[in-house]
Motif scaffolding. Structure first.
Motif, short mmCIF file in Angstrom:
data_model
loop_
_atom_site.label_atom_id
_atom_site.label_comp_id
_atom_site.label_asym_id
_atom_site.label_seq_id
_atom_site.Cartn_x
_atom_site.Cartn_y
_atom_site.Cartn_z
N ALA A 52 0.94 -1.48 0.16
CA ALA A 52 0.07 -0.29 0.61
C ALA A 52 1.03 1.19 0.32
CB ALA A 52 -1.20 -0.08 1.25
N LEU A 53 2.02 1.13 0.76
CA LEU A 53 3.04 2.25 0.93
C LEU A 53 3.47 3.02 -0.66
CD1 LEU A 53 4.81 1.80 4.03
CD2 LEU A 53 3.02 3.63 3.65
N LYS A 54 3.87 1.07 -1.31
CA LYS A 54 4.79 2.15 -2.37
C LYS A 54 3.48 2.06 -3.58
CE LYS A 54 7.87 -2.01 -1.48
NZ LYS A 54 8.58 -2.87 -2.28
N ALA A 55 1.93 1.94 -3.44
CA ALA A 55 1.66 2.26 -4.64
C ALA A 55 1.01 3.65 -5.00
CB ALA A 55 -0.46 1.83 -4.46
N ASP A 56 1.75 3.33 -6.55
CA ASP A 56 1.92 5.38 -6.91
C ASP A 56 0.59 4.95 -7.58
OD1 ASP A 56 1.04 3.32 -9.09
OD2 ASP A 56 3.83 3.20 -9.89
N ALA A 57 0.32 6.41 -8.51
CA ALA A 57 -0.30 7.05 -9.07
C ALA A 57 -1.31 5.98 -10.09
CB ALA A 57 0.14 8.15 -10.06
N GLY A 58 -0.14 5.12 -10.81
CA GLY A 58 -0.20 4.22 -12.20
C GLY A 58 -1.65 3.34 -11.39
N THR A 59 -1.13 2.66 -10.88
CA THR A 59 -1.68 1.31 -9.96
C THR A 59 -3.27 1.56 -8.84
OG1 THR A 59 0.65 0.73 -9.02
CG2 THR A 59 -2.01 -0.35 -7.93
N VAL A 60 -3.24 2.74 -8.82
CA VAL A 60 -4.57 3.78 -8.02
C VAL A 60 -5.22 3.62 -9.73
CG1 VAL A 60 -5.48 5.48 -6.74
CG2 VAL A 60 -3.09 4.49 -6.24
N LEU A 61 -4.89 4.21 -10.72
CA LEU A 61 -5.51 4.69 -11.46
C LEU A 61 -6.80 3.43 -12.07
CD1 LEU A 61 -6.79 6.87 -13.68
CD2 LEU A 61 -4.94 6.27 -14.75
N LEU A 62 -5.31 2.13 -12.57
CA LEU A 62 -5.36 1.17 -12.96
C LEU A 62 -6.50 0.44 -12.06
CD1 LEU A 62 -5.46 -0.93 -15.13
CD2 LEU A 62 -3.27 -2.64 -13.80
N PHE A 63 -6.80 0.51 -10.97
CA PHE A 63 -7.69 -0.27 -10.03
C PHE A 63 -9.06 0.25 -10.02
CE2 PHE A 63 -10.10 0.48 -5.69
CZ PHE A 63 -10.17 -1.69 -5.37
N VAL A 64 -9.18 2.10 -10.23
CA VAL A 64 -10.41 2.88 -10.67
C VAL A 64 -11.12 2.47 -11.78
CG1 VAL A 64 -10.86 5.18 -10.82
CG2 VAL A 64 -9.42 4.53 -8.79
N VAL A 65 -10.17 2.52 -12.91
CA VAL A 65 -10.92 2.30 -13.88
C VAL A 65 -11.19 0.28 -14.24
CG1 VAL A 65 -9.78 1.50 -16.57
CG2 VAL A 65 -8.91 3.30 -15.45
N GLY A 66 -10.59 -0.22 -13.12
CA GLY A 66 -11.03 -1.59 -13.33
C GLY A 66 -12.79 -1.70 -12.68
N VAL A 67 -12.44 -0.97 -11.08
CA VAL A 67 -13.86 -0.42 -11.08
C VAL A 67 -14.86 -0.37 -11.90
CG1 VAL A 67 -15.03 0.25 -8.60
CG2 VAL A 67 -12.78 -0.59 -8.78
N VAL A 68 -14.80 0.57 -12.55
CA VAL A 68 -15.45 1.31 -13.37
C VAL A 68 -15.83 0.60 -14.68
CG1 VAL A 68 -15.57 3.07 -15.33
CG2 VAL A 68 -14.86 3.96 -12.37
N LEU A 69 -15.04 -0.55 -15.29
CA LEU A 69 -15.60 -1.25 -15.74
C LEU A 69 -16.40 -2.73 -15.84
CD1 LEU A 69 -14.94 -1.97 -19.29
CD2 LEU A 69 -12.49 -3.34 -18.40
N VAL A 70 -16.17 -2.74 -14.59
CA VAL A 70 -16.35 -4.03 -14.27
C VAL A 70 -18.34 -2.96 -14.36
CG1 VAL A 70 -16.94 -5.49 -11.91
CG2 VAL A 70 -14.83 -5.74 -13.10
#
Length: 346
Positions: A52-70
């Protein structure tokens, strides 16, 4: 996706509560159990913090996009999900058999509730009795009144016609009760007439109906996602007895969400009744038919409209039949001008 980008505040609130947040809950559970290695052995919860500490903006964006897509993929199935919770299980033989068992259980419950409502109340108190006896009689009377009121409230969640209208779930019975008590009191098919009467309702009443429906869909969605998290966590943590409180909590929250969906369905049913009480004639006016002058004409008109609403292909002759049965031809205000080019000219 277009709804997400162009929605207003109300639509965005529905998307968040009904689609995005429940989907994010399931996605977060999958991520936690996957990163901690719960599916392959014992969980290593300490692995979550560094990740969680190393999570960068790209990982967060990928997670958000995945949630929106589903969420976008699941949005068209929202009605089917609610209908599944309502108990429409006749398409599959095992579920149809289970539905019969649960319907019989609800029939027994309705019978017990009716018996409770019909039970005579004990005398409140006898003023000539000692104080302790009078207080005991008063408490007994209060308990009976409260039990009768609870039975009446629970009985109101069931259709008031015959027992064969029951569905296998409490949510389905609450919604069907609303259908029976709304349009069908006047002879209108609620399911087919509701999309036509809602635009005629006042903005305040339409907003209340939409809010109650959003609450129902949100709780139904949360119920299913909490149940999914419970099953997922039970599979992931089956070999760790000390962590079995996680699936137990998820299942408990699923039950709470289901209870919230029932409460929202009861509120939604009340609003349905109010809309039909106040705006059924506005629907007739919006369909460009003259208002019926008696209850008999209203009943005949609604019977014809029910047939009209249910038809997939409707001809002009069938539209004329609707008004013809009550002696009121199908007539728009502009039809006369179209028939007579000189109409309205000096």
């Amino acid at each position: 996706m277009a709804n997400l980008l162009t929605s207003g505040a109300a639509s965005l609130g529905r998307l968040l509560s009904v689609n995005l947040l429940p989907t994010a809950l399931s996605a977060l559970a999958v991520w936690i159990f996957t990163v901690s290695g719960s599916f392959t052995g014992r969980s290593h919860w300490q692995a979550l913090i560094p990740t969680a500490l190393k999570a960068d903006a790209g990982t967060v964006l990928l997670f958000v996009v995945g949630v929106v897509l589903v969420s976008v993929i699941l949005e068209p199935f929202q009605i089917r999900l609610v209908r599944m919770l309502e108990g429409y299980w006749s398409n599959w033989t095992p579920s149809a058999r289970l539905a019969n068992v649960m319907i019989a259980r609800h029939q027994q419950r309705v019978q017990r509730l009716r018996e409770t409502v019909r039970l005579p109340l004990a005398p409140r108190e006898d003023v000539r009795s000692p104080l302790q006896v009078r207080m005991a009689a008063r408490r007994r009377y209060s308990r009976q009144v409260a039990a009768r009121q609870r039975a009446q409230d629970r009985l109101a969640r069931y259709p008031f016609v015959e027992d064969d209208n029951l569905l296998p779930t409490a949510l389905g019975n609450a919604l069907r009760s609303g259908e029976r008590k709304a349009g069908e009191r006047y002879g209108l098919d609620t399911i087919h007439s509701w999309p036509r009467i809602l635009p005629q309702a006042s903005p305040q009443l339409a907003g209340m109906a939409n809010s109650a429906r959003d609450a129902l869909d949100a709780n139904a969605s949360l119920c299913l996602h909490f149940f999914f998290v419970g099953v997922l966590s039970l599979i992931a943590l089956v070999d760790e007895p000390l962590t079995l409180w996680v699936p137990a909590g998820a299942f408990a929250l699923s039950v709470v969400a289901y209870s919230g969906a029932i409460a929202a369905a009861v509120a939604y049913a009340r609003i349905l009744c109010v809309v039909y009480d106040l705006h059924r004639f506005d629907m007739v006016k919006g369909l460009h038919y003259k208002q019926p002058e008696s209850w008999q004409e209203e009943k005949i008109l609604y019977d014809s409209l029910n047939t009209f609403f249910r038809r997939a292909e409707v001809t002009y002759e069938s539209r004329r039949d609707i008004g013809g049965q009550v002696g009121q031809p199908y007539d728009h205000g502009t039809d006369k001008e179209d028939a007579d080019p000189n109409a309205g000219k000096p």
